[in-house]
Design an enzyme around this catalytic site. Structure first.
Site, PDB file in Angstrom:
ATOM      1  N   VAL A 280      -0.910   6.628  -4.920  1.00  0.00           N
ATOM      2  CA  VAL A 280       0.079   7.570  -5.642  1.00  0.00           C
ATOM      3  C   VAL A 280       0.865   6.701  -6.706  1.00  0.00           C
ATOM      4  O   VAL A 280       1.510   5.947  -6.706  1.00  0.00           O
ATOM      5  CB  VAL A 280       1.113   8.131  -4.384  1.00  0.00           C
ATOM      6  CG1 VAL A 280       2.136   9.141  -5.205  1.00  0.00           C
ATOM      7  CG2 VAL A 280       0.511   8.663  -3.230  1.00  0.00           C
TER       8      VAL A 280
ATOM      9  N   GLY B 218      -0.158   5.472  -9.416  1.00  0.00           N
ATOM     10  CA  GLY B 218      -0.736   4.303 -10.046  1.00  0.00           C
ATOM     11  C   GLY B 218       0.009   3.153  -9.720  1.00  0.00           C
ATOM     12  O   GLY B 218       0.202   2.592  -8.553  1.00  0.00           O
TER      13      GLY B 218
ATOM     14  N   GLU C 266      -9.993  12.719 -13.430  1.00  0.00           N
ATOM     15  CA  GLU C 266     -10.832  12.501 -12.363  1.00  0.00           C
ATOM     16  C   GLU C 266     -12.348  12.894 -12.784  1.00  0.00           C
ATOM     17  O   GLU C 266     -12.476  13.465 -13.775  1.00  0.00           O
ATOM     18  CB  GLU C 266     -10.552  13.425 -11.294  1.00  0.00           C
ATOM     19  CG  GLU C 266      -9.227  13.099 -10.600  1.00  0.00           C
ATOM     20  CD  GLU C 266      -9.168  11.916 -10.179  1.00  0.00           C
ATOM     21  OE1 GLU C 266     -10.033  11.365  -9.138  1.00  0.00           O
ATOM     22  OE2 GLU C 266      -8.248  11.147 -10.347  1.00  0.00           O
TER      23      GLU C 266
ATOM     24  N   ASP D 114      -5.342  17.174  -7.223  1.00  0.00           N
ATOM     25  CA  ASP D 114      -5.068  15.494  -6.903  1.00  0.00           C
ATOM     26  C   ASP D 114      -3.602  15.245  -6.913  1.00  0.00           C
ATOM     27  O   ASP D 114      -3.147  14.474  -6.040  1.00  0.00           O
ATOM     28  CB  ASP D 114      -5.453  15.229  -8.654  1.00  0.00           C
ATOM     29  CG  ASP D 114      -5.263  13.726  -8.775  1.00  0.00           C
ATOM     30  OD1 ASP D 114      -5.836  12.795  -8.016  1.00  0.00           O
ATOM     31  OD2 ASP D 114      -4.206  13.308  -9.250  1.00  0.00           O
TER      32      ASP D 114
ATOM     33  N   LYS E 279      -1.720  13.576  -3.394  1.00  0.00           N
ATOM     34  CA  LYS E 279      -0.679  12.472  -3.573  1.00  0.00           C
ATOM     35  C   LYS E 279       0.596  12.700  -2.860  1.00  0.00           C
ATOM     36  O   LYS E 279       1.359  12.396  -2.262  1.00  0.00           O
ATOM     37  CB  LYS E 279      -0.286  12.043  -5.004  1.00  0.00           C
ATOM     38  CG  LYS E 279      -1.471  11.582  -5.721  1.00  0.00           C
ATOM     39  CD  LYS E 279      -1.289  11.572  -7.038  1.00  0.00           C
ATOM     40  CE  LYS E 279      -2.691  10.878  -8.006  1.00  0.00           C
ATOM     41  NZ  LYS E 279      -2.870  11.018  -9.268  1.00  0.00           N
TER      42      LYS E 279
HETATM   43  N1  HSE Z   1      -6.601  11.519 -12.293  1.00  0.00           N
HETATM   44  C1  HSE Z   1      -5.507  11.120 -12.130  1.00  0.00           C
HETATM   45  C2  HSE Z   1      -4.502  11.501 -13.021  1.00  0.00           C
HETATM   46  C3  HSE Z   1      -5.739   9.607 -11.889  1.00  0.00           C
HETATM   47  O1  HSE Z   1      -4.624  12.179 -14.129  1.00  0.00           O
HETATM   48  O2  HSE Z   1      -3.297  11.124 -12.549  1.00  0.00           O
HETATM   49  C4  HSE Z   1      -4.653   8.606 -11.206  1.00  0.00           C
HETATM   50  O3  HSE Z   1      -4.615   9.282  -9.834  1.00  0.00           O
END
Ligand code: HSE
Length: 433
Positions: free
Chosen positions: A133, A135, A191, A202, A206
């Site tokens: 979560v 980065g 992604e 996504d 998280k």
């Molecule tokens: N695809 C995700 C984003 C990458 O754009 O945040 C990080 O999890």
């Protein structure tokens, strides 16, 4: 751990795995001086070594996961494969082999978390996931450690860099959706399948992870209400701007007396709010605790180096715990895989709404729209109708409501969509509150 040395194996040498290897090799002395522990990258596994651009002299490089899973000296396995196929299988095998696992894989934790946390408990090993979560933002540690003495009252996060990039480009540069998404893909933070980003899934992965920590249970990802950004047009961005808002894809947790209200959806955020100025691929998480008040965590939510930074912080945490507890893991005490959270159904939640549709421009139409909303107890706060010259007689009509029940708004939207004077599908977004 052998003395003060910890042998580490990496499964998956893509962008993130290579970043972890790079950090462990380049910062080995720094980590040793700070922790007193020597982190030794012993083995790395991948099936596509041609793409790995890193000097791995002294590291066992193989296509066979057994070099890690069957090496008794490797106590910590890093999973940076991604997805829920091979990664799920290998993480289970690593846990069954008595290894602690660090993963960056949000889909894996969000969809297979219950099974994996149970397995980890049974084998007395840890499964850590800081990088899953936000980065490089230390949000998991922030919640588990820095804010451990707080009941978390709410979280609002910009957790998907790709969607945030697209919305920012549309707002700042007037760029079209597809062009902005293409740029996000080219920059490498989308992604592999970008529909996960723009559909909100996504961010929902998280959110499920954050909600699990907030509730100390496993939150079932499927129960989260998810809406993405695909229906938002430049016109909506401009209308929102005129009303004083910026549209952001927010992942929301409200910890109410009735239970957890969990949602991911585009939200009109007032321009003056801190989250409104989080732009491009950056992430931010605003956390309110009952003792601390409001805190905001901000930074890069994706990318090789930030994600590696988060993975390595988990490896260091693990090694410190192992030193204290003679090799036995915490078993993820922060999340109980046997507990179910209490969730609030969306229908019971109230919000303010932004509605936009194309209406036939004729006498009495606005009154009819008002009557549909009025009979459902939805009160109008602002209305904007734009005259468009030289086109047909359909004009965009924007309504911002006062607080209204989700169930009522759902009914109103269904009814509006059926009216002869409405063209196309009406759009409904929520306002920040
Ligand atoms: N695809 C995700 C984003 C990458 O754009 O945040 C990080 O999890």
């Amino acid at each position: 751990m052998a003395g003060n040395r910890l042998d580490v194996g990496i499964l998956g040498m893509g962008t993130v795995g290579t970043g972890v290897a790079r950090l462990l090799l380049e910062q080995r002395e720094l980590l040793r001086s700070r922790t007193g522990i020597d982190y030794c990258l012993k083995a790395a596994v991948d099936v596509r070594w041609d793409r790995v651009d890193l000097d791995l002299a002294g590291v066992v490089c193989s296509e066979d996961p057994a070099v890690i899973l069957e090496d008794p000296e490797i106590k910590v396995v890093v999973e940076t494969i991604g997805g829920t196929g091979v990664a799920y299988d290998l993480v289970q095998r690593a846990i069954r082999a008595g290894k602690h696992v660090v993963t960056a894989n949000k889909a894996l934790i969000a969809t297979k978390g219950r099974e994996l946390f149970r397995l980890a408990r049974a084998h007395q090993v840890d499964l850590l996931f800081e990088a899953s979560v936000g980065g490089g933002i230390p949000i998991i540690k922030g919640l588990k450690e820095g804010l451990v003495g707080n009941k978390i009252l709410s979280i609002e996060g910009i957790l998907n860099g790709t969607s945030n990039y697209v919305l920012t480009k549309m707002y700042e540069d007037g760029m079209e959706f597809d062009e902005a998404l293409g740029e996000a893909q080219a920059k490498g933070f989308a992604e592999a399948d970008p529909t996960l980003d723009i559909s909100g899934y996504d961010a929902a992965h998280k959110l499920a992870i954050l909600a699990s920590i907030v509730s100390s249970t496993v939150v079932d990802f499927e129960k989260i209400h998810v809406e993405g950004i695909t229906e938002i047009t430049k016109m909506d961005i401009d209308f929102a701007r005129n009303f004083g808002y910026v549209i952001k894809l927010l992942a929301i947790i409200k910890n109410t007396a009735e239970g957890l209200d969990l949602r991911v959806h585009p939200t009109l955020v007032p321009k003056s709010h801190l989250l409104a100025s989080v732009n491009y691929e950056l992430n931010a998480v605003s956390v309110t605790g009952d003792f601390v008040g409001n805190t905001v965590f901000y930074g890069p939510g994706a990318g090789q180096r930030p994600t590696a930074s988060a993975v390595v912080s988990d490896i260091v945490d693990l090694s410190r715990d192992l030193l204290l507890r003679n090799g036995v893991g915490y078993c993820n005490r922060t999340i109980d895989p046997c507990e179910e959270p209490k969730l609030v159904p969306l229908d019971q939640v109230s919000n303010r709404f932004y509605i936009r549709f194309f209406a036939y421009d004729a006498p009495g139409i606005l009154a009819q729209v008002g009557s549909i909303l009025g009979k459902l107890d939805i009160s109008i706060a602002s209305v904007l109708q734009m005259e468009i010259h030289g086109k047909d007689n359909y004009v965009p009509l924007v309504i911002i409501t006062h607080l209204a029940k989700e169930a009522a708004m759902k009914e109103a939207m269904e009814e509006l969509a059926q009216q002869d004077y409405v063209r196309g599908k009406p759009l409904c977004l929520r306002l920040h509150r």
